[in-house]
Design a protein around this motif. Sequence first.
Motif, short mmCIF file in Angstrom:
data_model
loop_
_atom_site.label_atom_id
_atom_site.label_comp_id
_atom_site.label_asym_id
_atom_site.label_seq_id
_atom_site.Cartn_x
_atom_site.Cartn_y
_atom_site.Cartn_z
N TYR A 188 0.86 -1.19 0.00
CA TYR A 188 0.00 0.00 0.00
C TYR A 188 0.89 1.24 0.00
O TYR A 188 1.98 1.21 0.58
N VAL A 237 -4.80 -16.48 7.28
CA VAL A 237 -5.22 -15.87 8.54
C VAL A 237 -5.68 -14.44 8.26
O VAL A 237 -5.39 -13.88 7.20
N GLY A 275 -5.83 -10.66 7.87
CA GLY A 275 -4.76 -9.69 7.60
C GLY A 275 -3.65 -10.24 6.71
O GLY A 275 -2.64 -9.57 6.48
N THR A 316 -8.05 -10.14 0.68
CA THR A 316 -8.86 -9.12 0.01
C THR A 316 -7.98 -8.31 -0.94
O THR A 316 -8.39 -8.00 -2.08
N THR A 317 -6.79 -7.99 -0.49
CA THR A 317 -5.88 -7.22 -1.34
C THR A 317 -5.60 -7.98 -2.63
O THR A 317 -5.68 -7.41 -3.73
N TYR A 373 -6.75 -1.95 -7.27
CA TYR A 373 -5.39 -1.44 -7.09
C TYR A 373 -4.56 -2.06 -8.21
O TYR A 373 -4.92 -3.12 -8.73
N HIS A 381 -13.43 -17.53 4.65
CA HIS A 381 -13.11 -17.57 6.07
C HIS A 381 -13.68 -18.85 6.68
O HIS A 381 -13.06 -19.50 7.48
#
Length: 569
Positions: free
Chosen positions: A326, A352, A354, A358-359, A368, A510
Amino acid sequence: MLVSAGLAVGASIVVPLVMQRVVDGPVRHHDQNGLIWFGLAALALGALEAFMVFLRRWTQSYASLSMEADVRDDLYAHMQKLPLTFHDRWQSGQLLSRAITDIGSLRRFLSFGVIYLIVNVCQYIVVVVLLIRLYPPLGALVALSAVPLFLISRQFAKRFLRVSRQVQDAQGDLATYVEESAHGIRAVKAFGRRHHMFTRFTANADKVYQLAVQRARLDSRFAPLYELIPNLSLAVIIVVGAVAVVQHHMTLGQLVAFATLQMGLVWPVESLGWILASGQEAMTAADRIYDVFDTEPTVVDRPGAIDLRRDQLRGAVRFSDVRFSYPGSDTPVLSGIDLDIAPGETMALVGVTGSGKTTAVSLVPRLYDVTGGRITIDGHDVRDCTLDSLRRNVATAFEEPILFSMSVRENLALGRPDATDDDLAEALRVAQADFVYELPWGLDTRVGEQGLSLSGGQRQRLALARAVVSRPKVLVLDDPLSALDVNTEALVEEALERVLAGTTALLVVHRPSTVALADRVALLEDGRITAVGTHSELLATVPSYRAVLSAEADDRPDLLPEGKGVAAR
Ligand SMILES: Nc1ncnc2c1ncn2[C@@H]1O[C@H](COP(=O)(O)OP(=O)(O)OP(=O)(O)O)[C@@H](O)[C@H]1O
């Protein structure tokens, strides 16, 4: 606009000169006939001035309001083009205050301030020249009064600019705070933090108030000076002018014209303070608007970008050494992902919290851009495809479902405006979202903010239906079933399996239960894909995969190993 303003001022300047002729002619010689002609001339000039004022206001309102609408459209269009990294950094209230308040300030200055500034300065120069011609010593005095006016204006502008920017920034912060509080009202109430939030609000509001008072005080300190200087000049003119008349250096008519012309300058000079203040506000507003306009859209079509044609697309997605950080962060989220997804395959991404799931999936529709490596669809780097065609063929549903203040139908057809009611019905069936037909106006019921309230699960199902309805070649689903109960989830999965059969899908997972949808699973750890295989293979051979899923295993024990059965596909 300027012509009509100039003519109006011209008419107002000529009136005192007519008065001079009246006083020195018909009045002095008791000529009643002459008086009528001058009276008619003054009347005509007055009517001309009034008409020109009407014309200026009419054209000015149209021009300035059109300008405001155009700038607002351009700003909105530009904001839509800016990448997510921009929106991540900017507070929504700051964008809101730029799009509404700042553009309004700009319009007010351009419609009134600029015109008055030009007209008033021209009027000042013309009148001073006339005054010098009427009686040079007094004319020179009026001309000299411009020097203190200039010095005062410089001081005022410098100080006002700084405070003005602070006020506008603080207003933006306040707008952000109000917007966040409105959005988060449930949390505020649930935690009983109304008073705490109110205290923080008043601190923000107080900052705006204090700065606005500072600005108003600055204005009120300088405003009397703008009034004082022309009035002082007028007093000197009357005294010195009377002496000059007595000593026959000027006629009574000349003095009347002189005084009237000078009185005509009082308002233009007085208004200079207001015009300068509004100019400074407009300058800071323009600065703030250009903060946005000056940000270059970085996720754009490259020259020669190709159109992905749906009928020619197979849907093979490949991540090759994909890296991503980022902006402003030294820690890479993805440090070299390699992943192949075959046409029609459903790949689940597990990791896990984080770990960057999603990124990673956000990079496929170019929400992005990768900072290293590349992502291809059928061998085409996604950055070499037009954004329109890419996003037409890659549909996305996020865990956080965003619905707009529109009807259900409009929300669903966002990605495919030509969708028929049958298409919508099919998508709603897949997402188990038939509940929309029970809403008061069915598909025409307005939902989203200020619309009918829906539960988290209902919103999520609508967002899923929206992604499905566009019949994408590649479907990116970021944990789209997290808010559903186990039974509904099972029904959605069953229907979704049919859709996924012909679609390449990338699924952030998840819950172990959702893994059942995937043909293969990829484990994301420390920014890399450390294992790829079927769910049962990974359960059997990769301890960290079992560890990631174990926290969520309670709701589907059948998906766990060690004698509880494995839902391998
Ligand atoms: N907009 C952003 N700006 C800066 N950092 C971000 C941004 N979004 C996410 N991150 C950081 O990137 C990392 C990966 O976040 P990401 O949301 O991709 O993880 P995730 O695996 O999807 O998490 P979760 O399972 O909790 O949804 C996190 O450390 C997060 O703090």
